[in-house]
Design a protein around this motif. Sequence first.
Motif, PDB file in Angstrom:
ATOM      1  N   PRO A  67       0.792  -1.267  -0.037  1.00  0.00           N
ATOM      2  CA  PRO A  67      -0.037   0.024   0.003  1.00  0.00           C
ATOM      3  C   PRO A  67       0.866   1.450   0.141  1.00  0.00           C
ATOM      4  O   PRO A  67       0.349   2.366  -0.506  1.00  0.00           O
ATOM      5  CB  PRO A  67      -0.831  -0.166   1.446  1.00  0.00           C
ATOM      6  CG  PRO A  67      -0.748  -1.682   1.699  1.00  0.00           C
ATOM      7  CD  PRO A  67       0.547  -2.068   1.234  1.00  0.00           C
ATOM      8  N   ALA A  68       2.126   1.178   0.744  1.00  0.00           N
ATOM      9  CA  ALA A  68       2.864   2.318   0.676  1.00  0.00           C
ATOM     10  C   ALA A  68       3.934   2.337  -0.424  1.00  0.00           C
ATOM     11  O   ALA A  68       4.642   3.359  -0.459  1.00  0.00           O
ATOM     12  CB  ALA A  68       3.438   2.610   2.078  1.00  0.00           C
ATOM     13  N   SER A  69       3.973   1.338  -1.229  1.00  0.00           N
ATOM     14  CA  SER A  69       5.054   1.226  -2.162  1.00  0.00           C
ATOM     15  C   SER A  69       6.527   1.145  -1.415  1.00  0.00           C
ATOM     16  O   SER A  69       7.419   1.831  -1.977  1.00  0.00           O
ATOM     17  CB  SER A  69       5.086   2.003  -3.588  1.00  0.00           C
ATOM     18  OG  SER A  69       3.811   1.741  -4.191  1.00  0.00           O
ATOM     19  N   LEU A  70       6.373   0.695  -0.264  1.00  0.00           N
ATOM     20  CA  LEU A  70       7.725   0.766   0.488  1.00  0.00           C
ATOM     21  C   LEU A  70       8.642  -0.564   0.661  1.00  0.00           C
ATOM     22  O   LEU A  70       7.740  -1.765   1.034  1.00  0.00           O
ATOM     23  CB  LEU A  70       7.455   1.366   1.936  1.00  0.00           C
ATOM     24  CG  LEU A  70       8.409   1.366   2.873  1.00  0.00           C
ATOM     25  CD1 LEU A  70       9.628   2.413   2.536  1.00  0.00           C
ATOM     26  CD2 LEU A  70       8.015   1.515   4.455  1.00  0.00           C
ATOM     27  N   ASN A  71       9.850  -0.541   0.304  1.00  0.00           N
ATOM     28  CA  ASN A  71      10.539  -1.715   0.268  1.00  0.00           C
ATOM     29  C   ASN A  71      11.946  -1.221   1.054  1.00  0.00           C
ATOM     30  O   ASN A  71      12.856  -0.882   0.666  1.00  0.00           O
ATOM     31  CB  ASN A  71      11.016  -2.162  -1.115  1.00  0.00           C
ATOM     32  CG  ASN A  71      11.737  -3.491  -0.850  1.00  0.00           C
ATOM     33  OD1 ASN A  71      11.836  -3.928   0.175  1.00  0.00           O
ATOM     34  ND2 ASN A  71      12.025  -4.169  -1.969  1.00  0.00           N
ATOM     35  N   SER A  72      11.714  -1.392   2.441  1.00  0.00           N
ATOM     36  CA  SER A  72      12.748  -1.074   3.401  1.00  0.00           C
ATOM     37  C   SER A  72      13.575  -2.225   3.858  1.00  0.00           C
ATOM     38  O   SER A  72      14.039  -2.423   4.872  1.00  0.00           O
ATOM     39  CB  SER A  72      12.272  -0.259   4.431  1.00  0.00           C
ATOM     40  OG  SER A  72      11.474  -1.086   5.432  1.00  0.00           O
ATOM     41  N   THR A  73      13.593  -3.390   2.950  1.00  0.00           N
ATOM     42  CA  THR A  73      14.384  -4.518   3.129  1.00  0.00           C
ATOM     43  C   THR A  73      15.572  -4.476   2.205  1.00  0.00           C
ATOM     44  O   THR A  73      15.828  -3.601   1.460  1.00  0.00           O
ATOM     45  CB  THR A  73      13.376  -5.779   2.582  1.00  0.00           C
ATOM     46  OG1 THR A  73      13.560  -5.892   1.081  1.00  0.00           O
ATOM     47  CG2 THR A  73      12.114  -6.034   2.999  1.00  0.00           C
ATOM     48  N   PHE A  74      16.573  -5.214   2.530  1.00  0.00           N
ATOM     49  CA  PHE A  74      17.504  -5.551   1.798  1.00  0.00           C
ATOM     50  C   PHE A  74      17.863  -6.580   0.933  1.00  0.00           C
ATOM     51  O   PHE A  74      18.532  -7.352   0.944  1.00  0.00           O
ATOM     52  CB  PHE A  74      19.062  -5.658   2.462  1.00  0.00           C
ATOM     53  CG  PHE A  74      19.281  -6.303   3.640  1.00  0.00           C
ATOM     54  CD1 PHE A  74      18.779  -6.183   4.926  1.00  0.00           C
ATOM     55  CD2 PHE A  74      19.889  -7.440   3.522  1.00  0.00           C
ATOM     56  CE1 PHE A  74      18.956  -7.064   6.014  1.00  0.00           C
ATOM     57  CE2 PHE A  74      20.213  -8.478   4.560  1.00  0.00           C
ATOM     58  CZ  PHE A  74      19.750  -8.300   5.926  1.00  0.00           C
ATOM     59  N   SER A  75      16.408  -6.862   0.375  1.00  0.00           N
ATOM     60  CA  SER A  75      16.216  -8.243  -0.553  1.00  0.00           C
ATOM     61  C   SER A  75      17.097  -7.866  -1.863  1.00  0.00           C
ATOM     62  O   SER A  75      16.916  -6.566  -2.009  1.00  0.00           O
ATOM     63  CB  SER A  75      14.798  -8.530  -0.912  1.00  0.00           C
ATOM     64  OG  SER A  75      14.109  -7.279  -1.673  1.00  0.00           O
ATOM     65  N   ALA A  76      17.426  -9.045  -2.493  1.00  0.00           N
ATOM     66  CA  ALA A  76      18.028  -8.782  -3.630  1.00  0.00           C
ATOM     67  C   ALA A  76      17.164  -8.379  -4.950  1.00  0.00           C
ATOM     68  O   ALA A  76      17.369  -7.240  -5.641  1.00  0.00           O
ATOM     69  CB  ALA A  76      18.843 -10.053  -4.300  1.00  0.00           C
ATOM     70  N   GLY A  77      16.012  -8.875  -5.172  1.00  0.00           N
ATOM     71  CA  GLY A  77      15.090  -8.574  -6.161  1.00  0.00           C
ATOM     72  C   GLY A  77      13.753  -7.732  -5.853  1.00  0.00           C
ATOM     73  O   GLY A  77      13.593  -7.350  -4.719  1.00  0.00           O
ATOM     74  N   ILE A  83      11.117 -13.963  -0.582  1.00  0.00           N
ATOM     75  CA  ILE A  83      11.088 -12.889  -1.576  1.00  0.00           C
ATOM     76  C   ILE A  83      11.272 -13.426  -2.987  1.00  0.00           C
ATOM     77  O   ILE A  83      10.452 -12.996  -3.896  1.00  0.00           O
ATOM     78  CB  ILE A  83      11.805 -11.594  -1.233  1.00  0.00           C
ATOM     79  CG1 ILE A  83      11.040 -10.913   0.109  1.00  0.00           C
ATOM     80  CG2 ILE A  83      11.591 -10.633  -2.332  1.00  0.00           C
ATOM     81  CD1 ILE A  83      11.738  -9.667   0.640  1.00  0.00           C
ATOM     82  N   GLY A  84      12.495 -13.998  -3.096  1.00  0.00           N
ATOM     83  CA  GLY A  84      12.771 -14.241  -4.460  1.00  0.00           C
ATOM     84  C   GLY A  84      11.894 -15.215  -4.831  1.00  0.00           C
ATOM     85  O   GLY A  84      11.482 -15.475  -5.873  1.00  0.00           O
ATOM     86  N   LYS A  85      11.451 -16.438  -4.034  1.00  0.00           N
ATOM     87  CA  LYS A  85      10.632 -17.423  -4.462  1.00  0.00           C
ATOM     88  C   LYS A  85       9.287 -16.827  -4.688  1.00  0.00           C
ATOM     89  O   LYS A  85       8.653 -17.700  -5.706  1.00  0.00           O
ATOM     90  CB  LYS A  85      10.429 -18.563  -3.335  1.00  0.00           C
ATOM     91  CG  LYS A  85      10.466 -19.979  -3.890  1.00  0.00           C
ATOM     92  CD  LYS A  85      10.459 -20.988  -2.643  1.00  0.00           C
ATOM     93  CE  LYS A  85       9.661 -22.179  -2.815  1.00  0.00           C
ATOM     94  NZ  LYS A  85       9.844 -23.007  -3.877  1.00  0.00           N
ATOM     95  N   THR A  86       8.903 -15.801  -4.255  1.00  0.00           N
ATOM     96  CA  THR A  86       7.386 -15.496  -4.547  1.00  0.00           C
ATOM     97  C   THR A  86       7.490 -14.825  -5.892  1.00  0.00           C
ATOM     98  O   THR A  86       6.783 -15.031  -6.733  1.00  0.00           O
ATOM     99  CB  THR A  86       6.979 -14.424  -3.633  1.00  0.00           C
ATOM    100  OG1 THR A  86       7.888 -13.493  -3.451  1.00  0.00           O
ATOM    101  CG2 THR A  86       6.408 -14.963  -2.273  1.00  0.00           C
ATOM    102  N   ALA A  87       8.723 -14.138  -6.285  1.00  0.00           N
ATOM    103  CA  ALA A  87       8.639 -13.763  -7.749  1.00  0.00           C
ATOM    104  C   ALA A  87       8.732 -14.766  -8.607  1.00  0.00           C
ATOM    105  O   ALA A  87       8.082 -14.545  -9.788  1.00  0.00           O
ATOM    106  CB  ALA A  87       9.949 -12.830  -7.735  1.00  0.00           C
ATOM    107  N   VAL A  88       9.590 -16.055  -8.418  1.00  0.00           N
ATOM    108  CA  VAL A  88       9.524 -16.957  -9.202  1.00  0.00           C
ATOM    109  C   VAL A  88       8.086 -17.589  -9.535  1.00  0.00           C
ATOM    110  O   VAL A  88       7.712 -18.043 -10.569  1.00  0.00           O
ATOM    111  CB  VAL A  88      10.725 -18.087  -8.818  1.00  0.00           C
ATOM    112  CG1 VAL A  88      10.473 -19.415  -9.818  1.00  0.00           C
ATOM    113  CG2 VAL A  88      12.033 -17.554  -8.693  1.00  0.00           C
TER     114      VAL A  88
END
Length: 704
Positions: free
Chosen positions: A141-151, A172-177
């Motif tokens: 909802p906030a378009s906020l990615n304050s993680t240090f995820s790679a993708g 996070i990576g697996k959800t993208a796949v």
Amino acid sequence: MTKNSSNIRTLFEPKSFAVIGASHDTDKIGYKIMNNIVSGGYAGKVYPINPQGGEILGNRVYKNIEDIEGDVDVASVVIPAKFVLDAVTRCAKKGVKFMQIITSGFSETGNTEEEKKIVAVAREHGMRVLGPNIFGLYSAPASLNSTFSAGTVLPGHVAILTQSGALGIALIGKTAVENIGLSTIVSIGNKCDIDEADLLEYLIKNDDTRVILMYIEGVKNGERLISALMRTTDTKPVVVIKSGRSKRGAMAAASHTGSLAGSDNIFDAIMKQCGVIRADSIDEAFNWCKFLAFSPKPKGNKSVIITNGGGVGVMATDACERYAIDLYDDQAELKRAFESVVPSFGSTKNPVDLTGGAKAQDYDLALSVPTANPGIDATIALYCETATFESADLVPMIKATHKKHLDAGKPVCYAIVGGTAVEDAIIRLRHDNVPVYGDVYQAVSCLGMLYRSERSKTEKTGPAEDADIDIAAINRIVDGALADKRSFLLANEGSAVMRAAGVSIPQTKVAHSIEQAVQIAEEIGYPLVMKIVSKDILHKSDAGGVALDIDNKEEVMDAYEAIIKNCQAYKADAHIDGIEVCEMVQKGTEIIVGARRDASFGPIVMCGFGGIYVEVMKDVAFRGYPFNKAEAMKMLKELRSFPLLLGVRGEPRKDIEGLIDALIKVGTIIRKCPRITDIEINPVVVYEQKRGHKAVDSRILITG
Ligand code: COA
């Protein structure tokens, strides 16, 4: 200020965000977080903080949090552990509402003191803390990615709460796949302040979130979690993966997160009680979450299986039984509905068998039937690869029939089995969020979980009820035992606790002379049991301190003398408080009832069949307390031996209502008397209906 002074929504949808330890060095976590925030399109104000100043990714860098003119809703901390307390203190003074502490090196490594100081400072200023030891937070909802995820994270409808940061980043990576969009992913880490219960409060109300996936290693404040989960599953499915099922796994989890993993049986029982679905693996959890997020809800429980192969049809039928899916069984109606689309040598029974020669258009016609038939609520479509089915038609057929089901608002799942063409089709279709699986059980389990989550909304038993027990009297007994420096109650004290709680116990009184023993015996009636009362003699039978089956006055007198003589011979200096004269309990169904204060979940009630049933068959059920009579009944019904209480082979029904009453009373004792940690009544002898029960032997542990 109070702990809940800020609305948890601000954590997920902040208007301003500071990164303490934002780095110019592109290899550092402090840079990666800045990069994810900026490239993720966060629309709020971003304040990087670093003593060097300058600019990072187009944002002015502040040297100190105090230099920022405006308010800061959330600050993320990415600096070494030894500097974190100072940063937290400065943020608290600045009026920051929430902190995300990414830094590791706190309670998970034994540095508990520093973590406590952080919480103390935050509480003093009404600031809330997520972490420490987390990878951050993503919020669609906030378009906020304050993680240090790679993708990049795909926005969508599944929320993930994870205690393991590294696993979270991997997810996070697996959800993208898997093309699973997320409404949020939050790492909870050491849970020094904010825990799952706080985060669920937000997710319950968040419209983007349709299903919640939780990865849990250990539960700290289980009573709050139970209540939050109960409310969440009223509206949204919750799937949980809990590690630490095995003893070794539990040890690894405990050392990993610095929290105790708790007994797995109890965790399992409580998740069921809360209507939470437990998955064994990440793949299973992802399959269920994706299905639950996208499938329409079934309106009723009549499902059909449509197949071109008998074998997979039978497998699906078995799987339906395992996952509690009801198959539509009205043969006449099934015949009427499917007759025109099934060949004469096929079957309109459920499974509906189109046979091995079925082509795409045959499937198309058959799978259109449920979408238009008001009597059918859900479809399980099965396909075994055959030479007659043009493989190029597979994806279009499934897409088209899936869409028809969606348009009709009816659930459908597909299991397709075969070679390369089938495997390719699975990959393509799953990417388009069509629920297609290469295994029958996987497909059926998804529909099963949809039904389970719908059922859990309606099967909740409502508000809990405590029993009316004499707490003051119980506390006086505990006071006496503690004054005596004991961590357990004596048998007569245990009986007194049961009496104060209104749990039916055998009549009993302590005699101090032969005359008194006779008088008590005449009052109670025969047959009787007599037992030595001495805190110096724990093993009464070994000492010859027990006499059974006493039928008359003469036997009372003989037994009294014999017991005193035996015990004096056994231990000459034993202090003898008297001899207990008890009603001899008649035979009945032996039940074990227990209650304890669980380190993770608080009051727990346990119930099972006594004797060999509990020892060999482990036929026991657990519940978190408080609960009501209906929940206690559900608990009893979970026991494999429950039919014995209903009465088998012409035996009468047992006094189930009385037993339920005892379960609630024992739960109330544990809940209302915090110094009582463990109760075990073994056995509670349950008689025929309306004839009650007797709690024979209660062992009670206490703590100061
Ligand atoms: N205010 C603002 N910035 C500060 C600061 C303060 N009080 N103290 C230090 N900084 C700056 C540093 O100057 C540095 O910036 P620079 O690169 O421009 O010089 C930046 O903050 C980071 O500090 P640094 O000492 O380089 O630390 P680091 O980046 O090597 O490590 C952590 C910091 C937090 C990443 C590390 O301590 C850690 O905990 N790592 C584990 C994180 C993790 O795995 N968490 C759990 C995930 S599941």
